[in-house]
Each structure stands twice: as structure tokens, then as C-alpha cells.
Write a protein that holds these residues in place. Structure first.
Motif, PDB file in Angstrom:
ATOM      1  N   ALA A   1      13.351   2.584  -8.004  1.00 17.00           N
ATOM      2  CA  ALA A   1      13.189   3.221  -6.566  1.00 17.00           C
ATOM      3  C   ALA A   1      13.247   2.363  -5.467  1.00 17.00           C
ATOM      4  O   ALA A   1      13.816   2.537  -4.476  1.00 17.00           O
ATOM      5  CB  ALA A   1      11.762   3.761  -6.732  1.00 17.00           C
TER       6      ALA A   1
ATOM      7  N   ILE B   1      -0.718  -2.198  -4.763  1.00 17.84           N
ATOM      8  CA  ILE B   1      -1.941  -2.680  -4.415  1.00 17.84           C
ATOM      9  C   ILE B   1      -2.917  -2.087  -5.561  1.00 17.84           C
ATOM     10  O   ILE B   1      -3.885  -2.791  -5.841  1.00 17.84           O
ATOM     11  CB  ILE B   1      -2.419  -2.441  -2.973  1.00 17.84           C
ATOM     12  CG1 ILE B   1      -3.496  -3.425  -2.855  1.00 17.84           C
ATOM     13  CG2 ILE B   1      -2.854  -1.037  -2.742  1.00 17.84           C
ATOM     14  CD1 ILE B   1      -4.029  -3.531  -1.291  1.00 17.84           C
TER      15      ILE B   1
ATOM     16  N   ILE C   1       6.279   6.008  -9.806  1.00 22.06           N
ATOM     17  CA  ILE C   1       6.967   5.640  -8.462  1.00 22.06           C
ATOM     18  C   ILE C   1       5.983   6.352  -7.424  1.00 22.06           C
ATOM     19  O   ILE C   1       6.306   6.164  -5.999  1.00 22.06           O
ATOM     20  CB  ILE C   1       8.417   6.318  -8.298  1.00 22.06           C
ATOM     21  CG1 ILE C   1       8.299   7.739  -8.451  1.00 22.06           C
ATOM     22  CG2 ILE C   1       9.329   5.533  -9.300  1.00 22.06           C
ATOM     23  CD1 ILE C   1       9.709   8.293  -8.298  1.00 22.06           C
ATOM     24  N   GLU C   2       4.840   6.769  -7.881  1.00 17.44           N
ATOM     25  CA  GLU C   2       4.055   7.627  -6.827  1.00 17.44           C
ATOM     26  C   GLU C   2       2.870   6.735  -6.641  1.00 17.44           C
ATOM     27  O   GLU C   2       1.964   7.133  -6.071  1.00 17.44           O
ATOM     28  CB  GLU C   2       3.520   9.034  -7.260  1.00 17.44           C
ATOM     29  CG  GLU C   2       4.907  10.167  -7.491  1.00 17.44           C
ATOM     30  CD  GLU C   2       4.469  11.109  -8.247  1.00 17.44           C
ATOM     31  OE1 GLU C   2       4.034  11.967  -7.470  1.00 17.44           O
ATOM     32  OE2 GLU C   2       4.620  11.233  -9.465  1.00 17.44           O
ATOM     33  N   LEU C   3       2.687   5.444  -7.243  1.00 26.43           N
ATOM     34  CA  LEU C   3       1.699   4.587  -7.266  1.00 26.43           C
ATOM     35  C   LEU C   3       1.730   3.615  -5.891  1.00 26.43           C
ATOM     36  O   LEU C   3       3.045   2.935  -6.039  1.00 26.43           O
ATOM     37  CB  LEU C   3       1.330   3.925  -8.442  1.00 26.43           C
ATOM     38  CG  LEU C   3       1.062   4.967  -9.604  1.00 26.43           C
ATOM     39  CD1 LEU C   3       0.824   3.986 -11.032  1.00 26.43           C
ATOM     40  CD2 LEU C   3       0.062   5.863  -9.408  1.00 26.43           C
ATOM     41  N   ALA C   4       0.836   2.998  -5.386  1.00 26.99           N
ATOM     42  CA  ALA C   4       0.804   1.841  -4.489  1.00 26.99           C
ATOM     43  C   ALA C   4       0.688   0.703  -5.445  1.00 26.99           C
ATOM     44  O   ALA C   4      -0.351   0.648  -6.032  1.00 26.99           O
ATOM     45  CB  ALA C   4       0.002   1.800  -3.230  1.00 26.99           C
TER      46      ALA C   4
ATOM     47  N   GLU D   1       0.727  -1.172   0.003  1.00 30.22           N
ATOM     48  CA  GLU D   1      -0.006  -0.069   0.050  1.00 30.22           C
ATOM     49  C   GLU D   1       0.760   1.251   0.030  1.00 30.22           C
ATOM     50  O   GLU D   1       0.274   2.266   0.020  1.00 30.22           O
ATOM     51  CB  GLU D   1      -0.838   0.102   1.159  1.00 30.22           C
ATOM     52  CG  GLU D   1      -1.943  -1.115   1.123  1.00 30.22           C
ATOM     53  CD  GLU D   1      -2.596  -1.579   2.589  1.00 30.22           C
ATOM     54  OE1 GLU D   1      -3.750  -0.845   2.757  1.00 30.22           O
ATOM     55  OE2 GLU D   1      -2.082  -2.238   3.387  1.00 30.22           O
ATOM     56  N   LEU D   2       1.934   1.240   0.065  1.00 30.00           N
ATOM     57  CA  LEU D   2       3.123   2.391  -0.260  1.00 30.00           C
ATOM     58  C   LEU D   2       3.548   2.911  -1.461  1.00 30.00           C
ATOM     59  O   LEU D   2       3.697   1.581  -2.342  1.00 30.00           O
ATOM     60  CB  LEU D   2       4.154   1.777   0.589  1.00 30.00           C
ATOM     61  CG  LEU D   2       4.185   1.570   2.159  1.00 30.00           C
ATOM     62  CD1 LEU D   2       5.543   1.244   2.796  1.00 30.00           C
ATOM     63  CD2 LEU D   2       3.247   2.507   2.961  1.00 30.00           C
ATOM     64  N   ALA D   3       3.778   3.701  -1.842  1.00 31.63           N
ATOM     65  CA  ALA D   3       4.212   4.322  -3.018  1.00 31.63           C
ATOM     66  C   ALA D   3       5.611   4.384  -2.797  1.00 31.63           C
ATOM     67  O   ALA D   3       6.223   5.033  -2.161  1.00 31.63           O
ATOM     68  CB  ALA D   3       3.927   5.890  -3.466  1.00 31.63           C
ATOM     69  N   PRO D   4       6.338   3.885  -3.777  1.00 32.14           N
ATOM     70  CA  PRO D   4       8.016   3.679  -3.812  1.00 32.14           C
ATOM     71  C   PRO D   4       8.653   5.068  -3.176  1.00 32.14           C
ATOM     72  O   PRO D   4       9.752   5.042  -2.692  1.00 32.14           O
ATOM     73  CB  PRO D   4       8.431   3.098  -5.093  1.00 32.14           C
ATOM     74  CG  PRO D   4       7.233   2.238  -5.326  1.00 32.14           C
ATOM     75  CD  PRO D   4       6.090   3.017  -5.296  1.00 32.14           C
ATOM     76  N   ILE D   5       8.105   6.231  -4.097  1.00 31.98           N
ATOM     77  CA  ILE D   5       8.815   7.501  -3.894  1.00 31.98           C
ATOM     78  C   ILE D   5       8.978   7.729  -2.494  1.00 31.98           C
ATOM     79  O   ILE D   5       9.658   8.564  -2.025  1.00 31.98           O
ATOM     80  CB  ILE D   5       7.855   8.572  -4.624  1.00 31.98           C
ATOM     81  CG1 ILE D   5       8.665   9.631  -4.933  1.00 31.98           C
ATOM     82  CG2 ILE D   5       6.711   8.745  -4.044  1.00 31.98           C
ATOM     83  CD1 ILE D   5       8.199  10.638  -5.829  1.00 31.98           C
TER      84      ILE D   5
END
Lengths: 284, 284
Positions: free
Chosen positions: B112, B269, B264-267, A265-269
Motif C-alpha cells: 500500500a 504508531i 492497511i487500515e492501521l497506523a 499516525e496515518l493508515a496506509p489505506i
């Protein structure tokens, strides 16, 4: 971000090193497992503690308004723990990131990405060679075992063999202890070799690894092949990823995204040091 | 989620197949590049169009309140395009996901994650063997080239060789055309072999691949080794990931997270079909 580390074992000690290397993190305290935590003052607490103690410590910190990161590793219980911590975190305007080791943790993110790229297929997660914490503890609990090391050896397609090194206690024979280990439920289902050694300490290792492979279809096109391999020092990798997740928790607090979250559920950035522009220019 | 696909090239056609396989997506229209789009009615539009046309089409859709996903691939211009689309998307309560192919795209998420796990180290992205779109177009533009295929061959540590297959037009010699290709800025900096063939069509391929490797330190511990390898059909993988990003855009609309985002701003899931509980139990 003001960070505290709770726990001073292999992972807690490695987390201190990782936190010191991050210029956006101020390490404001390191606590032993039995310390009084009622005066802790921080944005985020890393819980570098045995899995079974995580729920209690996480609740305690969240109720103080301190976000938490843990590496709770009982796969089947993670969703329920997330549910338990969700409302406590929301109520106290905090963020709890669960199971932020490598498996569960970063491997989970890899498996989720692999399934997005190839929705119809098979994923195999192959661990090792490396030391299994759970199997080592199980072997040490057998009467007659003075010390033990259980290595996980990948046998292909997500199956694993075990190689168990043991030091014997006086008064036991190798044959009887070996038979007892092989009867134990931890070892009864895998191909297991047992070897007696003079000193387990002399051969112990923190090296580990994983190989995740997926083959299947993107849309209607078959033979899409994805492969991830990692060879690492285990506590260093786990601690580093927990520190990165502490950064993500802090950013999510800033956006008022309170609650309990798993790593997928986390964004890599959010794991990375730097601002959006720097990170997007560097990684995209 | 009601999806339209704009563009009917390799990627558009593969996107139709990927969308049909997703039970949470209703494909409500497929448009050619030159169609009138003023009546399009959908939640999300996949822009399967040449990179240089993406900004115009993305703005047009976003202004109609339709979220967009594209695979804009000029790395150095992505942050600026995100800035341009950010306020348009926010103003019209839509989501724009940029550069959602594999590189930029899913590879960006891998890079990332690798930098989070190993913050201090070197990443090498090695492409191929596979067909380079940009170099193929550049070779075709050389006078005397009737058809061309430029293969990217990994030469190690992020360096690449080129192997260019050409069909000659009548009235040109192989030597003069070869010399012209080697002078072109696209080829002047890499080791390049040129080979004349009877038919480029007969040897053309959509197979491609990438190998991303990183070695460095987690905290203060060196020799942490990460490795990602992918061997794929290129349009199928790109289209599949774009469809997954359409799902993410739709979920973000539901959470009122409007704006323009890179992968890279996406989760992870949000890329996957299913609800939170199913996905967390499956992937964590």
C-alpha cells in the motif's frame, strides 16, 4: 477533494503534476510564496515551501479551516510543531499532516513498521548517492563559492561521506575556499572531498535514494533481516507523497479526526485512491 | 493490556515469547485449540489457529467483548470476513484485526505504501526461498507420501518454482508418486522438481523471505524504484506482528474505534510500545 498548492519550486511544480493525475482530486489553485492567501478556498493546502516558513503558513491556513500538508524536515522540532498545530487544527475542524516528505515522511513509516516486526535490533538509514539540500546551501554560503552541489554518499551503517562540487568566484583560490568549507560545521564531522568544476548546473541532479536496514530479534528469535531500498527522483517522490497525504487529511476530516499528525499516525489505506473494498481486495 | 493466546503450534509458542518481551502486555492465559473458552477474561485474544477455524473463533471471542487478532491467509476471502466480523465487533465494543501475518499482513502495508509513493507502476511480490504451508499440506495428501516439504523458490517477477522433498510410504514407487504430485492442481501450474529424501524432518526449515519490488511513476516522473526484502524465521515474525497488532487493537478500543480492520487500515504508531511523544521523536 479541492486542493491548492502553495509554492512553485521543484516540489510545488511536481505536486501540480501529481495532483492532475489523481482522479479524486480537483486542483483549484496554485499560489506563489508571496501571494495574498486571504481568499484561498479549498479543503486542503499543500505547503511546498521552505521548512522555516512552514509553521507560519500552516497556522494561517488552519485558522481559515483549510487542512494542510507540509514536508517540514527538521527532525528534532517535529514533535513540538505538532503540539503547536494540534489545538489550532482541532479548534478549526481541520487536519494538519506534518513532515510528509520521504525522510521525514515515508521512511518514518518504514522505520516504524520495521521496529514493530523486529522490536529489538538496530536500524541504519543510509542516504544517497544524492544531493543534500542542507549541505548544498551551507557550501553556497562560503565566501568565494559561486555555485555548489553537495552530494551525500552512503559510507555504510548510517554514516555518510560528502562530495562537494564548487564553482569559484573571481579573486578566490581553490585552496582557501576548500579550507573554509572543511572548517564549516556542516562538513567538519564527515569525510569530505571538494572538487572544482566549470559548471555546477551541468552536473546537477534531482536523483536520490535511501537504504534502510534493520537486523534483530522478533520475540527471542535473532537474525531477522529487513531491508528497504529506494532510488528516485527526489522532488517527484516528495510531491507525490504530499498529494497522497492530502487525500488522507481529507478522509480524516470526513471522520472528524481533527488535529495534527505525523506520517506514522496515518493508515496506509488513507493514502490511496479508491474505496475500502477495492483497496483491501487489491493490497491485502 | 491483558492478552490471551489461543493455539499452541509454531505461531502460538512464538507469540508467547513475543508477548513476554513486551513490557506493556500481560499474558494472562494460553489455551489449546480444544479448551473450553467460555471463561476467558482478557482485552485481546491472539488466534494462532488454522485459517479455516478463524471465523468461528473470532466470532466467539468478539461476542464475549474480547478483541481479536488473527493471521487468516486466504487472500480472496479477507474482505468478506471483515464484513462479517465488522458488525459483531461494533456491537460488542471490540476490535478485530484480520490477516495480521506477513503476507497478508505486513507485506500488505508495504504494498500500500509503495503504491502511494508510485501510483502508476507494477508491483511484484516474490516469495522465498522458504517452506510453503499450503503446498506442503497438498503434497502430504498425495497417496504414497509419508512426509513432505514443499519449498517456494522465487523465479522472478512474482513467479515461483517449487522444489518438493518427499519421504515415500512402503509399497509405492517414486515415479508414480511424483507423477501424482505433478498432476495435482497445486503444482500443475508452476515449474516443479520432486526429490526423494530419507528424512524430511532432517531438512525442514522455518526460514522464509520475501522481496517486493515496484517500479513506475510518481506524478509524471518515471523510473521510481522501490524495493523491500525480508529474510526471517517465519513463525517468529508472524507471531511478533500479531502481538504488535494486539497492541493496536487495544489502543483502538481505547479510542472507541470499534470494528474489523485489515493491516492497511492501521497506523504504524499503534503497533509500537511507548507513548506518542517518545515514538514520534524516535521514528520521524
Amino acid at each position: 477533494m479541492r486542493l491548492v498548492i502553495i509554492g512553485t519550486g521543484n516540489i510545488g511544480r511536481a505536486a501540480v503534476e501529481a495532483a492532475k493525475k489523481a482522479s479524486d482530486i480537483e486542483l483549484v489553485g496554485v499560489y506563489h510564496h508571496n501571494d495574498d492567501l486571504s481568499e484561498v478556498d479549498a479543503d486542503v493546502a499543500l505547503l511546498c515551501l521552505p521548512t522555516r516558513e512552514i509553521p507560519t503558513f500552516a497556522q494561517k491556513m488552519l485558522k481559515m479551516g483549510i487542512s494542510t500538508v507540509d514536508s517540514f524536515d527538521i527532525h528534532g522540532q517535529i514533535y513540538d510543531l505538532r503540539e503547536d498545530l494540534m489545538w489550532i487544527a482541532k479548534q478549526h475542524k481541520a487536519v494538519s499532516i506534518l513532515s510528509a516528505g520521504w525522510d521525514p515522511g515515508s521512511d518514518s513509516m518504514v522505520r516504524a513498521l520495521f521496529s514493530a516486526l523486529v522490536p529489538n535490533g538496530d536500524t541504519y538509514t543510509n542516504f544517497g548517492p544524492g544531493r543534500s539540500m542542507g549541505h548544498t546551501v551551507a557550501a553556497k554560503a562560503i565566501p568565494g563559492v559561486k555555485d555548489a552541489l553537495s552530494m551525500t554518499l552512503p559510507a555504510g551503517k548510517g554514516k555518510h561521506d560528502r562530495h562537494v562540487y564548487i564553482e569559484l568566484e573571481d579573486g578566490y583560490t581553490f585552496q582557501e575556499v576548500k579550507a573554509a568549507i572543511l572548517r564549516d560545521d556542516y562538513f567538519a564531522h564527515d569525510k569530505t572531498e571538494i572538487e572544482q568544476v566549470e559548471s555546477v548546473a551541468a552536473i546537477n541532479t534531482t536523483a536520490h535514494g535511501v537504504h534502510i536496514e534493520r537486523n534483530g530479534l522478533s520475540g527471542v528469535t535473532p537474525n531477522q533481516q529487513l531491508d528497504f531500498t529506494m532510488r528516485i527522483d527526489n522532488p517527484a517522490l516528495t510531491a507525490q507523497f504530499m498529494v497522497c497525504c492530502a487525500r488522507a487529511a481529507y478522509r480524516m476530516m470526513g471522520r472528524e479526526q481533527y488535529g495534527a499528525f505525523t506520517t506514522i499516525e496515518l493508515a496506509p489505506i488513507d493514502l490511496l485512491e479508491g474505496n475500502d473494498e477495492e483497496l483491501i481486495r487489491a493490497f491485502i
